[in-house]
Write an enzyme that holds these catalytic residues in place. Structure first.
Site, mmCIF file in Angstrom:
data_model
loop_
_atom_site.group_PDB
_atom_site.id
_atom_site.type_symbol
_atom_site.label_atom_id
_atom_site.label_comp_id
_atom_site.label_asym_id
_atom_site.label_seq_id
_atom_site.Cartn_x
_atom_site.Cartn_y
_atom_site.Cartn_z
ATOM 1 N N ASP A 36 0.853 -1.196 0.000
ATOM 2 C CA ASP A 36 0.000 0.000 0.000
ATOM 3 C C ASP A 36 0.884 1.239 0.000
ATOM 4 O OD1 ASP A 36 -3.265 0.232 0.935
ATOM 5 O OD2 ASP A 36 -2.077 2.077 0.953
ATOM 6 N N ASP A 57 3.877 2.012 -4.504
ATOM 7 C CA ASP A 57 2.978 2.746 -5.390
ATOM 8 C C ASP A 57 2.737 1.851 -6.598
ATOM 9 O OD1 ASP A 57 1.671 4.343 -7.178
ATOM 10 O OD2 ASP A 57 3.110 5.994 -7.104
ATOM 11 N N VAL A 58 1.536 1.292 -6.707
ATOM 12 C CA VAL A 58 1.279 0.326 -7.782
ATOM 13 C C VAL A 58 1.405 0.952 -9.163
ATOM 14 C CG1 VAL A 58 -0.210 -1.166 -6.374
ATOM 15 C CG2 VAL A 58 -1.246 0.665 -7.755
ATOM 16 N N CYS A 84 -6.350 -4.526 -5.131
ATOM 17 C CA CYS A 84 -7.408 -3.696 -4.535
ATOM 18 C C CYS A 84 -7.023 -2.219 -4.468
ATOM 19 C CB CYS A 84 -7.743 -4.165 -3.116
ATOM 20 S SG CYS A 84 -8.589 -5.747 -3.053
ATOM 21 N N SER A 146 -15.405 -2.325 -10.936
ATOM 22 C CA SER A 146 -16.492 -1.624 -10.244
ATOM 23 C C SER A 146 -17.698 -1.721 -11.156
ATOM 24 C CB SER A 146 -16.144 -0.144 -10.057
ATOM 25 O OG SER A 146 -17.309 0.598 -9.726
ATOM 26 N N TYR A 159 -13.000 7.599 -13.500
ATOM 27 C CA TYR A 159 -13.083 6.382 -12.678
ATOM 28 C C TYR A 159 -13.699 5.241 -13.488
ATOM 29 C CZ TYR A 159 -14.292 3.322 -8.753
ATOM 30 O OH TYR A 159 -14.411 2.254 -7.902
ATOM 31 N N LYS A 163 -11.984 1.644 -14.672
ATOM 32 C CA LYS A 163 -12.526 0.340 -14.260
ATOM 33 C C LYS A 163 -12.982 -0.473 -15.471
ATOM 34 C CE LYS A 163 -11.859 0.719 -9.844
ATOM 35 N NZ LYS A 163 -10.888 -0.166 -9.185
ATOM 36 N N PHE A 192 -19.741 -0.685 -1.277
ATOM 37 C CA PHE A 192 -19.215 -1.359 -0.092
ATOM 38 C C PHE A 192 -18.820 -0.334 0.962
ATOM 39 C CE2 PHE A 192 -18.881 -5.955 -0.638
ATOM 40 C CZ PHE A 192 -19.501 -6.054 -1.870
ATOM 41 N N THR A 194 -16.561 1.095 3.012
ATOM 42 C CA THR A 194 -15.119 1.228 3.251
ATOM 43 C C THR A 194 -14.816 2.708 3.429
ATOM 44 O OG1 THR A 194 -14.483 1.636 0.961
ATOM 45 C CG2 THR A 194 -14.718 -0.675 1.604
HETATM 46 N N1 LIG Z 1 -15.927 0.712 -1.687
HETATM 47 C C1 LIG Z 1 -16.696 0.574 -2.760
HETATM 48 O O1 LIG Z 1 -17.905 0.780 -2.714
HETATM 49 C C2 LIG Z 1 -16.085 0.143 -4.069
HETATM 50 C C3 LIG Z 1 -16.956 -0.125 -5.133
HETATM 51 C C4 LIG Z 1 -16.426 -0.530 -6.353
HETATM 52 C C5 LIG Z 1 -15.068 -0.665 -6.507
HETATM 53 N N2 LIG Z 1 -14.236 -0.391 -5.470
HETATM 54 C C6 LIG Z 1 -12.804 -0.532 -5.701
HETATM 55 O O2 LIG Z 1 -12.251 -1.376 -4.722
HETATM 56 C C7 LIG Z 1 -10.882 -1.043 -4.504
HETATM 57 C C8 LIG Z 1 -10.659 -0.877 -3.014
HETATM 58 O O3 LIG Z 1 -11.448 0.203 -2.577
HETATM 59 P P1 LIG Z 1 -11.809 0.475 -1.049
HETATM 60 O O4 LIG Z 1 -13.227 0.853 -1.011
HETATM 61 O O5 LIG Z 1 -11.280 -0.626 -0.206
HETATM 62 O O6 LIG Z 1 -10.954 1.825 -0.849
HETATM 63 P P2 LIG Z 1 -10.002 2.314 0.328
HETATM 64 O O7 LIG Z 1 -9.774 3.753 0.045
HETATM 65 O O8 LIG Z 1 -10.531 1.894 1.648
HETATM 66 O O9 LIG Z 1 -8.662 1.489 0.051
HETATM 67 C C9 LIG Z 1 -7.862 1.724 -1.073
HETATM 68 C C10 LIG Z 1 -6.413 1.529 -0.655
HETATM 69 O O10 LIG Z 1 -5.606 1.706 -1.844
HETATM 70 C C11 LIG Z 1 -4.430 2.404 -1.470
HETATM 71 N N3 LIG Z 1 -3.862 3.045 -2.646
HETATM 72 C C12 LIG Z 1 -4.356 4.101 -3.348
HETATM 73 N N4 LIG Z 1 -3.525 4.432 -4.349
HETATM 74 C C13 LIG Z 1 -2.476 3.547 -4.295
HETATM 75 C C14 LIG Z 1 -1.305 3.361 -5.060
HETATM 76 N N5 LIG Z 1 -1.002 4.166 -6.097
HETATM 77 N N6 LIG Z 1 -0.463 2.354 -4.714
HETATM 78 C C15 LIG Z 1 -0.743 1.545 -3.664
HETATM 79 N N7 LIG Z 1 -1.838 1.685 -2.888
HETATM 80 C C16 LIG Z 1 -2.694 2.668 -3.206
HETATM 81 C C17 LIG Z 1 -4.904 3.394 -0.418
HETATM 82 O O11 LIG Z 1 -3.822 3.869 0.377
HETATM 83 C C18 LIG Z 1 -5.908 2.559 0.366
HETATM 84 O O12 LIG Z 1 -5.286 1.891 1.453
HETATM 85 C C19 LIG Z 1 -10.624 0.219 -5.330
HETATM 86 O O13 LIG Z 1 -10.013 -0.150 -6.546
HETATM 87 C C20 LIG Z 1 -12.028 0.747 -5.585
HETATM 88 O O14 LIG Z 1 -12.087 1.509 -6.768
HETATM 89 C C21 LIG Z 1 -14.708 0.014 -4.256
#
Ligand SMILES: NC(=O)c1ccc[n+]([C@@H]2O[C@H](COP(=O)([O-])OP(=O)(O)OC[C@H]3O[C@@H](n4cnc5c(N)ncnc54)[C@H](O)[C@@H]3O)[C@@H](O)[C@H]2O)c1
Length: 253
Positions: A36, A57-58, A84, A146, A159, A163, A192, A194
């Site tokens: 992360d 950093d991915v 993720c 997503s 976004y 996706k 979700f 989060t």
């Molecule tokens: N929560 C939702 O409703 C939802 C819905 C659809 C898709 N998603 C997708 O699920 C994934 C996880 O989302 P979440 O809700 O757990 O979000 P979150 O913000 O809780 O977690 C995302 C994590 O990614 C890390 N991150 C961001 N940029 C980064 C980078 N360049 N390198 C490494 N780490 C990085 C952040 O520090 C964070 O810890 C995301 O791709 C999001 O788009 C989430």
């Protein structure tokens, strides 16, 4: 794939869906590397589950290469990757102050799509050199799309495009890696609970939850992790993006 004793890499593992997945993998006996940007928060989750936290950093080739190499040095070469890491900015194409920022559009694509591909190529290259397991399987990659990939709302151009790119990657990469025994799937979550969405005002969150047909609420991160574990376990799941959304179809706004 039976995950006990297997090395796994989870990106975005400091928070939300990634943290829940890291927990589920560790509970099933996998050796989990939590990658992360937020190394401190990743270390807190890693400490709870006996994993290793790595700053990464991915979206950056060198950073991801170094983190994957560190993870391999700690746990052995990974067979499992769960992508993720992601961001979810909102911006109109034509806003009050004029055209949207091109840099902001490029940034979300760079993190969500290029970052996913970056991790895929590195983990797949490592797994390709391992001996096959039961059924000829060498590895499994699960990415996070997503439902915005299909029904992006107003303000989600960047976004949703990022996706849709993750959905688009899934089949061709699965086809290519099939000869190596590496499966590739994606999950397209609806809403979700989060930190990504917890910042929304209460009334907005309540109306979003009520829009989900059944169950009429936000998904829990452990329900996302449950699907990842099912994908890992089921050898016939390959090349597919699975919606996980309680039948939600998002409206234009
Ligand atoms: N929560 C939702 O409703 C939802 C819905 C659809 C898709 N998603 C997708 O699920 C994934 C996880 O989302 P979440 O809700 O757990 O979000 P979150 O913000 O809780 O977690 C995302 C994590 O990614 C890390 N991150 C961001 N940029 C980064 C980078 N360049 N390198 C490494 N780490 C990085 C952040 O520090 C964070 O810890 C995301 O791709 C999001 O788009 C989430």
């Amino acid at each position: 794939m039976k995950v006990r004793g297997i090395a796994a890499v989870v990106t975005g593992a400091a928070s939300g869906l990634g943290a829940a997945t890291a927990r589920a993998l560790a509970a099933a006996g996998a050796r989990v590397a939590l990658l992360d940007l937020n190394a401190e928060a990743a270390a807190a989750v890693a400490g709870e589950i006996g994993g290793v936290a790595l700053a990464c950093d991915v979206a950056d080739a060198g950073s991801a290469e170094a983190a994957v190499a560190r993870a391999a040095a700690e746990h052995g070469v990974a067979r499992i990757l769960v992508n993720c890491a992601g961001i979810c900015p909102a911006a109109k194409v034509v806003g009050r102050d004029g055209p949207a920022s091109l840099d902001a559009f490029a940034r979300v694509v760079q993190i969500n799509l290029v970052g996913t591909f970056n991790m895929m190529r590195l983990v797949a290259a490592g797994a390709a050199g391992l001996e096959p397991l039961e059924g000829g399987e060498r590895g499994v990659i699960v990415s996070t799309a997503s439902i915005a990939a299909y029904e992006g709302q107003i303000g989600q151009a960047g976004y949703a495009a990022s996706k849709a790119g993750v959905v688009g990657l899934t089949l061709p990469v699965a086809r290519e890696l099939a000869s190596l025994g590496i499966r590739v799937c994606a999950v397209a979550p609806g809403m979700f609970a989060t930190p990504m969405v917890q910042g929304l005002p209460d009334e907005v969150r309540a109306s979003l939850g009520a829009a989900v047909p059944f169950p009429s609420r936000f998904g829990r991160p452990d329900e996302y992790a449950q699907l990842v574990m099912a994908i890992l376990a089921n050898p016939m799941l390959n090349g597919e993006t699975i919606r996980l959304d309680g039948a939600l179809r998002m409206q234009a706004r």
